[in-house]
Design a protein around this motif. Structure first.
Motif, PDB file in Angstrom:
ATOM      1  N   MET A   1       0.861  -1.216  -0.330  1.00 40.94           N
ATOM      2  CA  MET A   1       0.028   0.050  -0.045  1.00 40.94           C
ATOM      3  C   MET A   1       0.719   1.340  -0.075  1.00 40.94           C
ATOM      4  SD  MET A   1      -3.067  -0.984   2.342  1.00 40.94           S
ATOM      5  CE  MET A   1      -4.242   0.409   1.812  1.00 40.94           C
TER       6      MET A   1
ATOM      7  N   CYS B   1      -8.776   8.289   5.036  1.00 40.17           N
ATOM      8  CA  CYS B   1      -8.041   7.130   4.782  1.00 40.17           C
ATOM      9  C   CYS B   1      -6.826   6.680   5.505  1.00 40.17           C
ATOM     10  CB  CYS B   1      -7.767   6.893   3.333  1.00 40.17           C
ATOM     11  SG  CYS B   1      -6.942   5.359   3.095  1.00 40.17           S
ATOM     12  N   MET B   2      -7.027   5.439   6.144  1.00 39.81           N
ATOM     13  CA  MET B   2      -5.937   5.265   7.198  1.00 39.81           C
ATOM     14  C   MET B   2      -4.907   4.227   6.566  1.00 39.81           C
ATOM     15  SD  MET B   2      -8.546   3.619  10.251  1.00 39.81           S
ATOM     16  CE  MET B   2      -9.641   2.360   9.679  1.00 39.81           C
ATOM     17  N   THR B   3      -5.060   3.733   5.434  1.00 36.90           N
ATOM     18  CA  THR B   3      -4.185   2.886   4.636  1.00 36.90           C
ATOM     19  C   THR B   3      -4.434   1.458   5.473  1.00 36.90           C
ATOM     20  OG1 THR B   3      -2.595   4.557   4.676  1.00 36.90           O
ATOM     21  CG2 THR B   3      -2.041   2.624   3.507  1.00 36.90           C
TER      22      THR B   3
ATOM     23  N   GLY C   1      -6.068  -1.008   4.694  1.00 38.74           N
ATOM     24  CA  GLY C   1      -6.162  -2.376   3.682  1.00 38.74           C
ATOM     25  C   GLY C   1      -7.527  -3.089   3.745  1.00 38.74           C
TER      26      GLY C   1
ATOM     27  N   CYS D   1     -10.210  -2.456   2.016  1.00 40.89           N
ATOM     28  CA  CYS D   1     -10.577  -2.139   0.696  1.00 40.89           C
ATOM     29  C   CYS D   1      -9.944  -3.048  -0.135  1.00 40.89           C
ATOM     30  CB  CYS D   1     -10.688  -0.869   0.234  1.00 40.89           C
ATOM     31  SG  CYS D   1      -9.045   0.005   0.029  1.00 40.89           S
TER      32      CYS D   1
ATOM     33  N   CYS E   1     -15.345  -0.074   3.479  1.00 40.58           N
ATOM     34  CA  CYS E   1     -14.328   0.956   4.214  1.00 40.58           C
ATOM     35  C   CYS E   1     -14.847   1.385   5.402  1.00 40.58           C
ATOM     36  CB  CYS E   1     -14.022   2.020   2.931  1.00 40.58           C
ATOM     37  SG  CYS E   1     -13.264   3.361   3.796  1.00 40.58           S
ATOM     38  N   PRO E   2     -14.200   1.082   6.394  1.00 34.04           N
ATOM     39  CA  PRO E   2     -14.669   1.629   7.925  1.00 34.04           C
ATOM     40  C   PRO E   2     -14.566   3.193   7.896  1.00 34.04           C
ATOM     41  CG  PRO E   2     -12.050   0.918   7.754  1.00 34.04           C
ATOM     42  CD  PRO E   2     -12.927   0.564   6.531  1.00 34.04           C
TER      43      PRO E   2
ATOM     44  N   ILE F   1     -15.527   6.177   3.083  1.00 37.09           N
ATOM     45  CA  ILE F   1     -15.169   6.866   1.907  1.00 37.09           C
ATOM     46  C   ILE F   1     -15.438   6.405   0.504  1.00 37.09           C
ATOM     47  CG2 ILE F   1     -12.817   7.232   0.475  1.00 37.09           C
ATOM     48  CD1 ILE F   1     -11.071   6.944   3.258  1.00 37.09           C
TER      49      ILE F   1
ATOM     50  N   LEU G   1     -15.307   5.471  -2.051  1.00 36.34           N
ATOM     51  CA  LEU G   1     -14.311   5.082  -3.306  1.00 36.34           C
ATOM     52  C   LEU G   1     -14.890   4.578  -4.569  1.00 36.34           C
ATOM     53  CD1 LEU G   1     -12.730   2.399  -0.633  1.00 36.34           C
ATOM     54  CD2 LEU G   1     -11.420   4.130  -1.570  1.00 36.34           C
TER      55      LEU G   1
HETATM   56  S1  SF4 Z   1     -10.755   0.720   3.506  1.00 35.36           S
HETATM   57 FE1  SF4 Z   1     -11.042   2.909   3.583  1.00 35.36          FE
HETATM   58  S2  SF4 Z   1      -9.678   3.531   5.171  1.00 35.36           S
HETATM   59 FE2  SF4 Z   1      -9.078   1.362   4.555  1.00 35.36          FE
HETATM   60  S3  SF4 Z   1      -7.387   1.578   2.989  1.00 35.36           S
HETATM   61 FE3  SF4 Z   1      -9.330   1.498   1.775  1.00 35.36          FE
HETATM   62  S4  SF4 Z   1     -10.087   3.555   1.689  1.00 35.36           S
HETATM   63 FE4  SF4 Z   1      -8.404   3.921   3.225  1.00 35.36          FE
END
Ligand code: SF4
Ligand code: FES
Lengths: 249, 202
Positions: free
Chosen positions: A115, A154-156, A158, A160, A221-222, A225, A227
């Motif tokens: 990521m 977004c907190m990366t 993972g 999604c 996505c928690p 977002i 997306l």
């Molecule tokens: S699920 Fe949402 S918060 Fe997590 S990485 Fe993907 S876009 Fe970012």
């Protein structure tokens, strides 16, 4: 008196290359418990459901308030953050697995480097360095700031990528979050200046065209977002960019 | 690093799916619908098509080559995915899987259908009402054709939805939901045209 117990089935793995196995745990219930505190309980008393002593389960976590993204794992079949997964709201036995879209290091710890590589690839930053003071940047309209702020959450984590059927070892797809980050940085008044550069990276191998529109990302996505809106928007922008560079440069 | 090849191929794939392949499917099903008015009507429609100028060129340029590319590239894309529908039962995820499954079924169906009709024509057979009535006198073929037509129509209808997203036309959730409804209406309408026409031969 029979003590109330929490029944956990944890998928464990000793080394990055060893075969995963399941281990069951029955730990004493406490009010307000979440999956992290359950794992902490195992750490304190590493004894499995059969009463045998075992290695404590390894996991990763930092903020404990669903903002860092470190504690993502698959809980009862859905990828999510362990720190916000309340035991009271989960069906038992609680199945806890690592997010296997990423290389598992040990037990529930995964390596999310891909990521960060993706963020570097799409240039998810705003270059502001100069040899002299460049002064304040342009202001951002409040209406745009509001939705851009949502993307910046977004907190990366993972989740999604784990939910996406097109992110796997057969495909080079970088994942939904990175596309949304391009939208975020391309909206920023200063970031806009490098818009074309970022769009070009999305058109490379493994970029935006690898999205298969399953839309699992937006459902998972928690941070809520949008997306798929970001992806469709970047679809439009990359198409325009492709036409522009084909006809005009 | 800068390799835009797959970006361009993906775009071509979605574009060809609609133009010309999608248009051709609509045209084909509508022409078949003539069969509901009797063998003569159908045969004269076939005659009209066969007298089109540059027919062979049009067939290759607008039908065979686009379909071949769309099919081969589509297979490559489909097998890059790892469906996870038992874990994520969301509507669009089911459509994601169905799009790939119907694509494969349609390919098998089209290959067989071309063999039974166009290739037989190249061997000297005549394409007309009797040819289809003959093929569909076999109950197994009725099922095979019905499944094939429904798959093709589904793949096209849902493909319109994906096309609109891929080209950044429907961006927000509201327009995408509207497109979902629209694509299902297209599915129902074209299924009716396709199946009605098919049963005219039975
Ligand atoms: S699920 Fe949402 S918060 Fe997590 S990485 Fe993907 S876009 Fe970012
Ligand atoms: S520990 Fe930071 S999100 Fe769970």
């Amino acid at each position: 008196m029979a003590e109330k117990l929490v029944h956990l089935i944890v998928t464990r793995q000793d080394t990055p290359d060893s075969t995963p196995y399941k281990e069951e745990f029955k730990i004493p219930y406490r009010i307000g418990m979440n999956v992290i505190s359950a794992l902490m309980e195992i750490q304190r008393t590493p004894v499995n459901a059969q009463g045998q002593k075992t290695k404590p389960v390894i996991w990763e976590s930092n903020c404990l308030e669903e903002v860092c993204g470190a504690c993502s794992m698959v809980i009862n079949g859905k990828p999510r953050q362990a720190c916000s997964a309340l035991i009271d709201k989960l069906e038992q036995p609680i199945r806890i697995e690592p997010m296997t879209t990423f290389p598992v290091q040990r037990d529930l710890t995964i390596d999310r480097s891909r990521m960060f590589d993706a963020l570097k690839r799409v240039k998810a930053w705003i270059p502001i360095d100069g040899t002299h003071n460049l002064g304040p940047g342009p202001r951002m309209p409040e209406v745009d700031r509001q939705w851009a702020y949502e993307l910046s959450k977004c907190m990366t984590c993972g989740v999604c990528l784990e939910a996406c059927p097109n992110v796997n070892d057969k495909s080079p797809f970088i994942g939904p979050f990175a596309i949304s980050q391009v939208r975020l940085f391309n909206e920023h008044p200063t970031g806009k200046m490098n818009k074309a550069e970022r769009l070009e990276t999305l058109m490379d191998e493994g970029g935006i065209s690898y999205c298969g529109n399953s839309q699992n990302c937006v459902m998972s996505c928690p941070k809520g977002i949008p997306l798929t809106t970001s992806i469709a928007h970047m679809n439009k922008e990359t198409t325009k960019q492709a036409l522009k560079s084909f006809f005009f440069s | 690093m800068a390799n835009k090849k797959s970006f361009a191929l993906h775009k071509l794939h979605t574009l060809l799916g609609l133009f010309p392949i999608g248009l051709f499917v609509v045209f084909h099903l509508t022409a078949n619908f003539q069969a509901t008015k009797g063998p003569e009507a159908f045969n004269s429609a076939v005659q009209m098509i066969e007298h089109a100028p540059f027919l062979l060129f049009l067939e290759f340029g607008l039908i065979y080559l686009p379909i071949l590319f769309h099919a081969i590239y589509g297979l490559y894309l489909a097998f890059q995915g790892k469906p996870n529908n038992s874990q994520f039962k969301y509507y669009r995820n089911q459509m994601y899987l169905l799009q790939r499954v119907t694509g494969v079924i349609t390919l098998i169906f089209v290959a067989w259908h071309v063999w039974q009709t166009r290739i037989q024509k190249a061997f000297g057979a005549e394409v007309n009402f009797d040819m289809m009535a003959d093929i569909l006198s076999n109950p197994f073929m009725i099922v095979f054709y019905a499944v094939g037509i429904l798959s093709a129509v589904f793949h096209l209808s849902n493909g319109i939805w994906s096309f609109l997203v891929h080209w950044g036309i429907t961006v927000g959730p509201r327009s995408q939901r509207f497109a979902s409804i629209f694509s299902m209406i297209v599915f129902v309408a074209l299924s009716y045209v396709g199946l009605r026409a098919m049963f005219a031969f039975v």
